[in-house]
Design an enzyme around this catalytic site. Structure first.
Site, PDB file in Angstrom:
ATOM      1  N   GLY A   9       0.771 -61.455 -52.743  1.00  0.00           N
ATOM      2  CA  GLY A   9       2.074 -61.721 -53.343  1.00  0.00           C
ATOM      3  C   GLY A   9       2.423 -60.547 -54.228  1.00  0.00           C
ATOM      4  O   GLY A   9       2.500 -59.407 -53.749  1.00  0.00           O
ATOM      5  N   SER A  10       2.578 -60.782 -55.532  1.00  0.00           N
ATOM      6  CA  SER A  10       2.985 -59.687 -56.416  1.00  0.00           C
ATOM      7  C   SER A  10       1.806 -58.794 -56.788  1.00  0.00           C
ATOM      8  O   SER A  10       1.729 -57.640 -56.351  1.00  0.00           O
ATOM      9  CB  SER A  10       3.655 -60.269 -57.670  1.00  0.00           C
ATOM     10  OG  SER A  10       4.816 -60.990 -57.286  1.00  0.00           O
ATOM     11  N   LYS A 183      -7.893 -63.129 -72.587  1.00  0.00           N
ATOM     12  CA  LYS A 183      -6.684 -63.213 -71.739  1.00  0.00           C
ATOM     13  C   LYS A 183      -6.159 -64.638 -71.768  1.00  0.00           C
ATOM     14  O   LYS A 183      -4.942 -64.877 -71.747  1.00  0.00           O
ATOM     15  CB  LYS A 183      -7.014 -62.797 -70.306  1.00  0.00           C
ATOM     16  CG  LYS A 183      -5.791 -62.732 -69.370  1.00  0.00           C
ATOM     17  CD  LYS A 183      -4.848 -61.617 -69.733  1.00  0.00           C
ATOM     18  CE  LYS A 183      -3.606 -61.469 -68.874  1.00  0.00           C
ATOM     19  NZ  LYS A 183      -3.789 -61.211 -67.459  1.00  0.00           N
TER      20      LYS A 183
HETATM   21  N1  LIG Z   1       2.185 -60.711 -61.050  1.00  0.00           N
HETATM   22  C1  LIG Z   1       1.549 -60.111 -62.059  1.00  0.00           C
HETATM   23  O1  LIG Z   1       2.012 -59.077 -62.591  1.00  0.00           O
HETATM   24  C2  LIG Z   1       0.263 -60.658 -62.589  1.00  0.00           C
HETATM   25  C3  LIG Z   1      -0.293 -61.805 -62.052  1.00  0.00           C
HETATM   26  N2  LIG Z   1      -1.483 -62.254 -62.563  1.00  0.00           N
HETATM   27  C4  LIG Z   1      -2.123 -63.462 -62.006  1.00  0.00           C
HETATM   28  O2  LIG Z   1      -2.472 -63.186 -60.651  1.00  0.00           O
HETATM   29  C5  LIG Z   1      -2.346 -64.379 -59.853  1.00  0.00           C
HETATM   30  C6  LIG Z   1      -1.316 -64.140 -58.756  1.00  0.00           C
HETATM   31  O3  LIG Z   1      -0.094 -63.918 -59.402  1.00  0.00           O
HETATM   32  P1  LIG Z   1       1.174 -63.361 -58.575  1.00  0.00           P
HETATM   33  O4  LIG Z   1       0.778 -62.244 -57.699  1.00  0.00           O
HETATM   34  O5  LIG Z   1       2.260 -63.145 -59.562  1.00  0.00           O
HETATM   35  O6  LIG Z   1       1.521 -64.642 -57.676  1.00  0.00           O
HETATM   36  P2  LIG Z   1       2.315 -64.662 -56.289  1.00  0.00           P
HETATM   37  O7  LIG Z   1       2.736 -66.081 -56.078  1.00  0.00           O
HETATM   38  O8  LIG Z   1       3.342 -63.585 -56.290  1.00  0.00           O
HETATM   39  O9  LIG Z   1       1.208 -64.229 -55.213  1.00  0.00           O
HETATM   40  C7  LIG Z   1       0.300 -65.115 -54.618  1.00  0.00           C
HETATM   41  C8  LIG Z   1       0.564 -65.035 -53.121  1.00  0.00           C
HETATM   42  O10 LIG Z   1      -0.511 -65.639 -52.401  1.00  0.00           O
HETATM   43  C9  LIG Z   1       0.064 -66.404 -51.347  1.00  0.00           C
HETATM   44  N3  LIG Z   1      -0.903 -67.390 -50.891  1.00  0.00           N
HETATM   45  C10 LIG Z   1      -1.381 -68.459 -51.563  1.00  0.00           C
HETATM   46  N4  LIG Z   1      -2.280 -69.117 -50.812  1.00  0.00           N
HETATM   47  C11 LIG Z   1      -2.360 -68.441 -49.618  1.00  0.00           C
HETATM   48  C12 LIG Z   1      -3.097 -68.637 -48.413  1.00  0.00           C
HETATM   49  N5  LIG Z   1      -3.956 -69.641 -48.278  1.00  0.00           N
HETATM   50  N6  LIG Z   1      -2.917 -67.758 -47.398  1.00  0.00           N
HETATM   51  C13 LIG Z   1      -2.056 -66.725 -47.515  1.00  0.00           C
HETATM   52  N7  LIG Z   1      -1.316 -66.477 -48.637  1.00  0.00           N
HETATM   53  C14 LIG Z   1      -1.487 -67.339 -49.670  1.00  0.00           C
HETATM   54  C15 LIG Z   1       1.308 -67.004 -51.977  1.00  0.00           C
HETATM   55  O11 LIG Z   1       2.195 -67.495 -51.009  1.00  0.00           O
HETATM   56  P3  LIG Z   1       3.071 -68.830 -51.369  1.00  0.00           P
HETATM   57  O12 LIG Z   1       3.815 -68.518 -52.623  1.00  0.00           O
HETATM   58  O13 LIG Z   1       3.964 -68.968 -50.163  1.00  0.00           O
HETATM   59  O14 LIG Z   1       2.084 -69.936 -51.518  1.00  0.00           O
HETATM   60  C16 LIG Z   1       1.836 -65.778 -52.715  1.00  0.00           C
HETATM   61  O15 LIG Z   1       2.605 -64.969 -51.857  1.00  0.00           O
HETATM   62  C17 LIG Z   1      -1.929 -65.490 -60.857  1.00  0.00           C
HETATM   63  O16 LIG Z   1      -3.077 -66.122 -61.357  1.00  0.00           O
HETATM   64  C18 LIG Z   1      -1.234 -64.703 -61.954  1.00  0.00           C
HETATM   65  O17 LIG Z   1      -1.221 -65.421 -63.179  1.00  0.00           O
HETATM   66  C19 LIG Z   1      -2.169 -61.604 -63.562  1.00  0.00           C
HETATM   67  C20 LIG Z   1      -1.630 -60.480 -64.110  1.00  0.00           C
HETATM   68  C21 LIG Z   1      -0.373 -59.937 -63.697  1.00  0.00           C
HETATM   69  C1  LIG Z   2       0.238 -60.911 -70.194  1.00  0.00           C
HETATM   70  C2  LIG Z   2       1.410 -61.722 -69.690  1.00  0.00           C
HETATM   71  C3  LIG Z   2       1.820 -62.771 -70.677  1.00  0.00           C
HETATM   72  C4  LIG Z   2       2.514 -60.720 -69.478  1.00  0.00           C
HETATM   73  O1  LIG Z   2       3.743 -61.354 -69.286  1.00  0.00           O
HETATM   74  C5  LIG Z   2       0.989 -62.402 -68.402  1.00  0.00           C
HETATM   75  O2  LIG Z   2      -0.164 -62.272 -67.981  1.00  0.00           O
HETATM   76  C6  LIG Z   2       1.906 -63.317 -67.675  1.00  0.00           C
HETATM   77  O3  LIG Z   2       3.119 -63.204 -67.816  1.00  0.00           O
HETATM   78  O4  LIG Z   2       1.341 -64.182 -66.936  1.00  0.00           O
END
Ligand SMILES: NC(=O)C1=CN([C@@H]2O[C@H](COP(=O)(O)OP(=O)(O)OC[C@H]3O[C@@H](n4cnc5c(N)ncnc54)[C@H](OP(=O)(O)O)[C@@H]3O)[C@@H](O)[C@H]2O)C=CC1
Ligand SMILES: CC(C)(CO)C(=O)C(=O)O
Length: 308
Positions: A9-10, A183
């Protein structure tokens, strides 16, 4: 190194793209259909802090994969489903880079390989299929998740990330527990408050927002110490303040979830604090209130069962 990023995802797409940029690594992203199809057709485009395109492998099927390392970057509520898919494969190490607590335990229950804990302050938003914006410079901390991790695996994974130009801090078992609780304090203070008040992170750096931070951080600190993690309240208040300043113009992920009417990670953030504090007879009213408010919001929108 052969690396699977489970949860493209992101943050998973950004880190996968950064790893795929160097010849050292053979990266496979596991994600959803449209994103995977776009990556297969025209590669994965990164914009923001840096702009580049890479062509990692991509699949929607996370079963029967084999690699030296799998990075788990799904939302915490998807970790168990991810682990069930990963269990069918073969990996030399698994590392969670997720927010919230409990992800490593879940992964350890399904996979036999060494388990690493991890935190990341890199920031990313997947803006479209095949595209991700890198909007936050940061670092990754990795360390062995006791009792299933080891320092050698953590060092190997850290070196692989460093080889791709990632900012990595490899710590020991006690160190990664401290980083995860730090965190947790940051997310417990920033995420629900900004989501409920509909404000950017920087609002917590000024009155009256600052009044919210200390009670939350102190409750997390008391719970962490009861769990055997040496963290002072002052260190946690400072950690929250540093992130508030560094991400002042950002919307927290929980604010973004609420705006998008998506389920949040409240259960593994403030909910985890409440549940662990209860085990030690510690009252954490501020965390409990925030957990309850977000659960009520999710229930009202049908994002969770009422009794959950
Ligand atoms: N984005 C950021 O900048 C940051 C994120 N994090 C942490 O990282 C984790 C991910 O965050 P983020 O990337 O924002 O979340 P996202 O929802 O953008 O990314 C997760 C992705 O995984 C996919 N996914 C989930 N289950 C499956 C599966 N079984 N098979 C294939 N794809 C799957 C989701 O699809 P679907 O949505 O369709 O289920 C989604 O596209 C979280 O815990 C977040 O708190 C930590 C620091 C920074
Ligand atoms: C550190 C912080 C709070 C940055 O926005 C974050 O991890 C989140 O938004 O989930």
């Amino acid at each position: 190194m052969e690396i699977v990023v489970f949860g493209a995802g992101s943050i998973g797409s950004l880190l996968g793209a950064l790893l795929a940029r160097v010849p050292d690594h053979d990266v496979t992203l596991v994600g959803r259909g449209p994103h995977v199809s776009a990556i297969r057709r025209r590669g994965l485009r990164v914009e923001g802090i840096e702009s580049f395109t890479v062509e990692p492998q991509a699949t929607t099927d996370g079963t029967d994969l084999a690699a030296d390392l799998v990075l788990v970057t799904v939302k915490a509520y998807d970790t168990e489903a991810a682990a069930r898919e990963l269990r069918t494969g073969e990996f030399d190490a698994v590392c969670s880079l997720q927010n919230g607590m409990g992800n490593e335990e879940t992964l350890a229950g399904y996979l036999d390989c060494p388990v690493l804990g991890g935190t990341t302050s890199y920031g990313a938003v997947r803006t479209d299929s095949g595209e991700v914006v890198w909007n936050g410079a940061g670092e990754i901390a990795v360390g062995p998740w006791a009792p299933r991790g080891d320092d050698e695996t953590a060092a190997t994974v850290g070196a692989a990330m460093t080889a791709a130009g990632l900012e990595v801090d490899v710590v020991d078992g006690a160190g990664i527990r401290r980083r995860l609780w730090e965190k947790l304090a940051v997310n417990a203070a920033i995420n629900p408050t900004t989501a409920l008040a509909r404000v950017e992170n920087g609002a917590l750096g000024d009155e009256p927002g600052t009044d919210l931070v200390e009670p939350i951080a102190r409750e997390v600190g008391a719970t962490a110490r009861a769990e055997g993690v040496t963290l002072s309240d002052e260190a946690l208040v400072d950690a929250v303040g540093e992130v508030v300043t560094a991400t002042a113009e950002n919307e927290s992920s929980m604010y973004a979830d609420v705006q998008a009417a998506r389920r949040t990670e409240i259960d593994v953030i403030n909910g985890y604090v409440v549940e662990r504090a209860r085990e030690h007879g510690i009252d954490v009213p501020t965390n409990r209130t925030l957990w309850t408010l977000l659960r009520a919001w999710e229930a009202e929108r049908g994002l969770r069962a009422i009794d959950a």
